[in-house]
Write a protein that holds these residues in place. Structure first.
Motif, short mmCIF file in Angstrom:
data_model
loop_
_atom_site.label_atom_id
_atom_site.label_comp_id
_atom_site.label_asym_id
_atom_site.label_seq_id
_atom_site.Cartn_x
_atom_site.Cartn_y
_atom_site.Cartn_z
N GLU A 249 33.23 37.18 19.38
CA GLU A 249 34.16 37.90 18.53
C GLU A 249 33.60 38.04 17.11
O GLU A 249 33.72 39.10 16.48
N PHE A 250 32.96 36.98 16.62
CA PHE A 250 32.32 37.05 15.31
C PHE A 250 31.24 38.13 15.32
O PHE A 250 31.15 38.94 14.39
N HIS A 251 30.44 38.17 16.37
CA HIS A 251 29.37 39.18 16.44
C HIS A 251 29.95 40.58 16.48
O HIS A 251 29.40 41.51 15.88
N GLY A 252 31.08 40.76 17.18
CA GLY A 252 31.72 42.07 17.20
C GLY A 252 32.16 42.50 15.82
O GLY A 252 32.01 43.67 15.43
N ASN A 253 32.70 41.57 15.04
CA ASN A 253 33.12 41.89 13.69
C ASN A 253 31.94 42.16 12.77
O ASN A 253 32.01 43.01 11.88
N VAL A 254 30.82 41.43 12.98
CA VAL A 254 29.61 41.71 12.21
C VAL A 254 29.15 43.15 12.45
O VAL A 254 28.85 43.89 11.50
#
Length: 424
Positions: A249-254
């Motif tokens: 999820e963090f990578h998606g937001n990045v």
């Protein structure tokens, strides 16, 4: 516009009106790369404003092409969900990612989860922080412009549009300024299919995306152990509603924040110079009255439409424009078409920098997913043009731009220009 570009438009118009509506497909990146998609949307607005394409490189989908219909979809997140992604994704890309973990971002979430994640990062683009950032952006814009060559051809996209947006994005992330062009590169890796842009294969695309996420995971780990700071990564790492998000999820937001902070502003900076050169009377009007910069910026955002579409999935059967969109159907809101809707916008094909209602456009979206960084985009565009007009009597576009091969990012790969002279 060159003779070759005019010929392409004439050919596209003939093809658009010769094709049967039953198989009509506007989602063709080759049309966007040639700036030849306009007659396809013109015909859809007139004859089938809510239109179903049964087969395409992106699978079956609905096209919504008129301003008010797009508004209806964009502002109804209950009937039209973002959870399945906010762009048309090619069947090839879906097959490539079939066995890989999903990387959701808050733009591809529905409330309430969307709301709390968006709220976590929104302070960085709040008015108070934009006020603090403005002098820094101005100083950087001035330095970029002062270092441009005079009397020789160069690429405006590379030396100006990419450079200013990369500097700003690096500041938002507290990413090393000396590595800022990695952000630009990664944005292009995310948004371009192999064979177009910086990658030539799916394997290379996977590898470079992995390098991006590794770098940002290291930033997350460092920021989560440090005191909270006013940058996007620290905000996510310390936010009450985001600090426990999983890595995917963090990578998606990045990915969302890199693309959102780069592509739209960068392509509108390029689009503004191109539009003013295409319309020399408007360029002269701007030089005579720099007070028109604010409305020129909004008109460019409409005329350029830096993101051509956003997509949703119907959560139930919906009637729209006399058609029934079935539950589970994919729906493309073609902002690029809605911004040229003759029934809402007067003389929409024309570029008019002193329009009566210049902010009447769809480019930032509406509803819960309205672009969180829209004011920052406008700020950068305003500042760069205030600084341009101080320095250069005119900047000449000397050849047609190379456009992005995409049905999502409507942008420029190159824009050849010459600055004849500086202001005395």
């Amino acid at each position: 516009m060159s003779d070759g570009a005019i010929d392409i438009r004439h050919e596209a118009h003939a093809r658009a009106y010769a094709e049967p509506l039953e198989t009509f497909d506007p989602a063709r990146p080759d049309l966007f790369a040639q700036d030849a998609m306009w007659p396809y949307f013109e015909r859809l607005r007139a004859e089938s404003p809510v239109h179903f394409t049964p087969e395409s490189a992106y699978g079956p989908f609905w096209s919504v092409t008129r301003f008010n219909d797009i508004m209806s979809v964009d502002t109804d997140h209950e009937a039209f969900s973002s959870a399945d992604g906010i762009t048309l994704v090619s069947l090839e890309a879906k097959a490539e990612s079939a066995n890989r973990p999903a990387r959701p971002s808050f733009i591809s979430m529905d409330p309430p989860k969307h709301d709390v994640q968006r709220k976590t990062v929104s302070p960085v683009v709040a008015p108070a922080n934009l006020h603090r950032m403005a002098p820094v952006i101005r100083e950087r814009a001035a330095k970029i412009l002062d270092n441009l060559p005079v009397g020789e051809e160069f690429d405006w996209v590379d030396l100006v549009s990419k450079e200013l947006t990369a500097m700003t994005l690096a500041t938002l992330f507290d990413f090393p300024q000396e590595d800022r062009r990695r952000l630009t590169h990664w944005s292009d890796v995310f948004t371009n299919a192999p064979g177009h842009g910086p990658v030539t294969s799916w394997e290379q695309k996977r590898r470079e995306i992995s390098e991006c996420f590794t770098a940002f995971t290291e930033l997350w780990n460092a920021r989560s152990k440090a005191e909270p700071a006013f940058d996007l990564i620290s905000m996510l790492a310390h936010g009450a509603d985001t600090r426990d998000m999983d890595e995917h999820e963090f990578h998606g937001n990045v990915a969302l924040l890199i693309i959102g902070g780069n592509d739209t502003t960068r392509n509108t900076i390029s689009g503004s110079l191109y539009a003013l050169n295409r319309n020399p009377d408007q360029y002269q009007k701007l030089r005579d009255n720099p007070g028109l910069i604010t409305s020129m910026v909004s008109e460019t955002i409409r005329w350029q439409t830096p993101l051509a579409h956003m997509a949703r999935t119907a959560t139930r059967d919906v009637e729209l424009g006399g058609k029934t969109i079935r539950k589970g159907d994919r729906v493309a809101m073609w902002y690029v078409s809605g911004n040229r809707d003759e029934s809402v916008i007067a003389d929409p094909e024309s570029y008019i920098i002193d329009r009566e209602r210049p902010r009447q456009h769809l480019s930032f979206g509406f509803g819960v997913h309205r672009c969180v960084g829209n004011r920052l985009a406008e700020l950068q565009l305003t500042i760069i043009w205030e600084e341009i007009l101080k320095r250069f009597p005119v900047i000449n576009v000397v050849a047609e731009p190379q456009r992005t091969f995409s049905v999502f990012v409507k942008g420029y790969e190159t824009l050849p220009v010459v600055i004849p002279e500086r202001v005395a």
